[in-house]
Motif scaffolding. Structure first.
Motif, mmCIF file in Angstrom:
data_model
loop_
_atom_site.group_PDB
_atom_site.id
_atom_site.type_symbol
_atom_site.label_atom_id
_atom_site.label_comp_id
_atom_site.label_asym_id
_atom_site.label_seq_id
_atom_site.Cartn_x
_atom_site.Cartn_y
_atom_site.Cartn_z
ATOM 1 N N ALA A 194 0.858 -1.188 0.000
ATOM 2 C CA ALA A 194 0.000 0.000 0.000
ATOM 3 C C ALA A 194 0.886 1.227 0.000
ATOM 4 C CB ALA A 194 -0.930 0.022 1.216
ATOM 5 N N PRO A 195 0.379 2.355 -0.504
ATOM 6 C CA PRO A 195 1.162 3.599 -0.439
ATOM 7 C C PRO A 195 1.441 4.017 0.996
ATOM 8 C CG PRO A 195 -0.624 3.794 -2.042
ATOM 9 C CD PRO A 195 -0.868 2.527 -1.268
ATOM 10 N N GLU A 196 2.359 4.952 1.146
ATOM 11 C CA GLU A 196 2.737 5.454 2.462
ATOM 12 C C GLU A 196 1.547 6.128 3.142
ATOM 13 O OE1 GLU A 196 6.024 8.502 4.467
ATOM 14 O OE2 GLU A 196 6.039 8.094 2.313
ATOM 15 N N GLY A 197 1.414 5.881 4.444
ATOM 16 C CA GLY A 197 0.375 6.537 5.225
ATOM 17 C C GLY A 197 -0.954 5.815 5.252
ATOM 18 N N TRP A 198 -1.013 4.592 4.697
ATOM 19 C CA TRP A 198 -2.277 3.857 4.650
ATOM 20 C C TRP A 198 -2.447 2.897 5.810
ATOM 21 C CZ3 TRP A 198 -4.725 2.574 -0.691
ATOM 22 C CH2 TRP A 198 -4.717 3.720 -1.500
ATOM 23 N N GLY A 199 -1.434 2.756 6.667
ATOM 24 C CA GLY A 199 -1.595 1.935 7.866
ATOM 25 C C GLY A 199 -1.031 0.533 7.789
ATOM 26 N N LYS A 200 -0.030 0.304 6.944
ATOM 27 C CA LYS A 200 0.562 -1.033 6.830
ATOM 28 C C LYS A 200 1.185 -1.488 8.150
ATOM 29 C CE LYS A 200 3.335 0.167 3.461
ATOM 30 N NZ LYS A 200 2.896 1.579 3.228
ATOM 31 N N SER A 201 2.002 -0.614 8.745
ATOM 32 C CA SER A 201 2.708 -0.983 9.978
ATOM 33 C C SER A 201 1.731 -1.247 11.111
ATOM 34 C CB SER A 201 3.668 0.142 10.380
ATOM 35 O OG SER A 201 4.592 0.409 9.350
ATOM 36 N N SER A 202 0.704 -0.424 11.223
ATOM 37 C CA SER A 202 -0.285 -0.620 12.286
ATOM 38 C C SER A 202 -1.014 -1.950 12.116
ATOM 39 C CB SER A 202 -1.292 0.535 12.281
ATOM 40 O OG SER A 202 -0.655 1.765 12.555
ATOM 41 N N LEU A 203 -1.329 -2.297 10.880
ATOM 42 C CA LEU A 203 -1.986 -3.579 10.608
ATOM 43 C C LEU A 203 -1.097 -4.742 11.041
ATOM 44 C CD1 LEU A 203 -4.115 -5.437 9.323
ATOM 45 C CD2 LEU A 203 -2.981 -5.048 7.104
ATOM 46 N N VAL A 204 0.176 -4.670 10.706
ATOM 47 C CA VAL A 204 1.096 -5.753 11.060
ATOM 48 C C VAL A 204 1.198 -5.905 12.574
ATOM 49 C CG1 VAL A 204 3.535 -6.445 11.042
ATOM 50 C CG2 VAL A 204 2.440 -5.661 8.929
ATOM 51 N N HIS A 205 1.323 -4.802 13.291
ATOM 52 C CA HIS A 205 1.453 -4.880 14.750
ATOM 53 C C HIS A 205 0.170 -5.399 15.401
ATOM 54 C CE1 HIS A 205 5.378 -2.992 15.876
ATOM 55 N NE2 HIS A 205 5.340 -2.685 14.595
ATOM 56 N N LYS A 206 -0.973 -4.987 14.877
ATOM 57 C CA LYS A 206 -2.240 -5.476 15.415
ATOM 58 C C LYS A 206 -2.375 -6.982 15.194
ATOM 59 C CE LYS A 206 -6.611 -5.713 16.687
ATOM 60 N NZ LYS A 206 -6.971 -5.810 18.119
ATOM 61 N N GLY B 274 6.946 6.748 -5.732
ATOM 62 C CA GLY B 274 5.803 6.671 -4.842
ATOM 63 C C GLY B 274 4.957 7.928 -4.808
ATOM 64 N N ILE B 275 5.161 8.822 -5.757
ATOM 65 C CA ILE B 275 4.379 10.057 -5.803
ATOM 66 C C ILE B 275 2.977 9.772 -6.338
ATOM 67 C CG2 ILE B 275 4.227 12.349 -6.897
ATOM 68 C CD1 ILE B 275 7.276 12.458 -6.735
ATOM 69 N N VAL B 276 2.861 8.788 -7.214
ATOM 70 C CA VAL B 276 1.561 8.326 -7.692
ATOM 71 C C VAL B 276 1.489 6.818 -7.489
ATOM 72 C CG1 VAL B 276 1.355 10.166 -9.417
ATOM 73 C CG2 VAL B 276 2.369 7.974 -10.068
ATOM 74 N N TYR B 277 0.284 6.272 -7.581
ATOM 75 C CA TYR B 277 0.124 4.824 -7.515
ATOM 76 C C TYR B 277 -0.912 4.384 -8.537
ATOM 77 C CZ TYR B 277 -4.213 5.479 -4.802
ATOM 78 O OH TYR B 277 -5.474 5.826 -4.383
ATOM 79 N N ASN B 278 -0.862 3.104 -8.864
ATOM 80 C CA ASN B 278 -1.744 2.527 -9.881
ATOM 81 C C ASN B 278 -2.829 1.704 -9.196
ATOM 82 O OD1 ASN B 278 -2.920 0.896 -11.911
ATOM 83 N ND2 ASN B 278 -1.077 1.050 -13.164
ATOM 84 N N SER B 279 -4.083 2.015 -9.491
ATOM 85 C CA SER B 279 -5.199 1.239 -8.958
ATOM 86 C C SER B 279 -6.110 0.847 -10.109
ATOM 87 C CB SER B 279 -5.971 2.054 -7.919
ATOM 88 O OG SER B 279 -7.082 1.330 -7.426
ATOM 89 N N ASP B 280 -6.121 -0.460 -10.420
ATOM 90 C CA ASP B 280 -6.949 -0.983 -11.508
ATOM 91 C C ASP B 280 -6.683 -0.257 -12.819
ATOM 92 O OD1 ASP B 280 -8.187 -2.831 -9.820
ATOM 93 O OD2 ASP B 280 -9.668 -1.359 -9.164
#
Length: 383
Positions: free
Chosen positions: A48-60, A355-361
């Motif tokens: 996921a892009p930066e700031g979407w909560g990847k680290s928090s998800l892993v710790h939870k 990482g300035i833009v991302y691709n979604s579908d």
């Protein structure tokens, strides 16, 4: 009164750290899936892009998994500020030692036991925390011993060990990223009793790595996470305001979420500033003013990013912000002063990799919603 407000504020919106406890919002399905992956030692990539909560998800998910599996341990390694391979090894070793050591004496004993060819230096502070560093030439001669440490320790202690590497795409900044990735692939595939979880932005560097490693792409789990749902976040924001005897209705809570595009970090920051500006009832005006404060705070950062971009990359971003869905037709290229479809393709690739833009579908979006607003309203409007 000020001290009480400060204390409450810090507990309400602690957006500078990993979201834990009541600060973690939603993602029930992702938590269950990832927790199961950890228990069964399934190698996993969280994208996921930066700031979407990847680290928090892993710790939870890690916390939930350890409640169910007592032999499970987690090594957390964060590469967000790492610029070279040597520091990567130091943080990996430090994380493993923290995962399997209960006190200072056990750290010292584990260092004596598990390092044959290398000699790590361990420095403790007054609170019991410690850092690890090596002689860099020592690292270069004994890389395999350091990479194998999780496997050796887990086997010797009869533990299940999950090594979580945050901001994995930082490896792309190292002097020889391909060499390191090749070593990791060759060693990791032999590690029994150990699983690897990498958190990364959706850049081609990471995608190429994952597709070349069967332990992730074929036999592991790759999870592309989205934003925390609007419903869950709105409910959480309203509860936090209510906990401090302030009122936030559904509409204004939704405005906080929408103004920052659902970005978890910015949502908490905007809620925090809006809370500060609210006496009793939070209003639209307070939220808008708070948002502009964030934009002001980020102005210099955004200027530095923009100065590093080429003219054609800025033209491409202009098209993205304008909502263009296909940035290759002659009409769109002409409208945004992009010289050719080839130039558009090159700009897209460069912006994706940074990482300035991302691709979604198949469609390109701005990663940072506040940077998108700044470009549209403060940069392009003044050109």
């Amino acid at each position: 009164m000020w001290e009480n407000n400060t204390f409450t504020m810090a507990k309400l919106f602690d957006y500078s750290k990993i979201a834990e406890g009541k600060h973690f919002v939603g993602r029930d399905d992702e938590v269950k899936r990832l927790s199961s992956d950890f228990i069964f030692l399934t190698n996993t990539a969280i994208i996921a892009p930066e700031g979407w909560g990847k680290s928090s998800l892993v710790h939870k998910a890690a916390g939930d998994a350890m409640h169910k599996e007592k032999a499970l341990r987690f090594c957390f390694t964060d590469l967000s500020n790492v610029r070279n391979e040597e520091r990567f090894y130091e943080l990996l070793v430090q994380g493993v030692l923290k995962a399997v050591s209960r006190n200072q004496s056990e750290v010292v004993e584990n260092v004596k036991k598990y390092f044959c060819s290398t000699s790590p230096r361990v420095t403790f502070d007054t609170e019991g925390s410690f850092i690890v560093d090596f002689d860099w030439e020592d690292i270069r001669r004994n890389q395999d011993e350091l990479i194998d440490l999780p496997f050796v320790v887990a086997k010797d202690k009869g533990l299940k060990l999950v090594v979580c590497i945050d901001d994995f795409n930082a490896i792309g900044r190292f002097s020889d990223p391909d060499g390191l990735l090749e070593r990791l692939k060759n060693r990791w595939k032999r590690h029994e009793g150990v699983a690897y979880c990498i958190c990364a932005a959706p850049v081609s560097f990471v995608d190429k790595f994952l597709k070349s490693v069967p332990m992730f792409y074929r036999y592991g789990d790759i999870i592309h996470i989205g934003h925390v749902s609007r419903k869950d976040m709105v409910g959480s924001l309203r509860e936090k305001f209510a906990d401090s005897a302030k009122y936030l209705d559904n509409e204004i809570a939704g405005l906080i979420y929408d103004m920052v595009g659902g970005n978890a970090f910015y949502t908490q920051q905007l809620a925090h500033l809006s809370w500060l500006g609210t006496s009793v009832v939070c209003s639209r005006e307070v939220v808008v003013q708070s948002f502009e404060t964030i934009v002001d705070q980020m102005d210099m950062v955004f200027r530095n990013i923009t100065d590093s971009l080429t003219t054609q990359q800025l033209c491409y971003l202009h098209a993205v912000i304008a909502g263009e869905t296909v940035i290759s037709t002659s009409e769109v290229l002409h409208r945004h002063h992009i010289t050719s479809a080839t130039s558009a393709s090159r700009s897209k690739a460069a912006l994706l990799e940074r990482g300035i833009v991302y691709n979604s579908d198949g469609r390109i979006f701005m990663t940072d919603p506040v940077y998108s607003y700044w470009l549209k309203n403060r940069f392009f409007n003044n050109r």
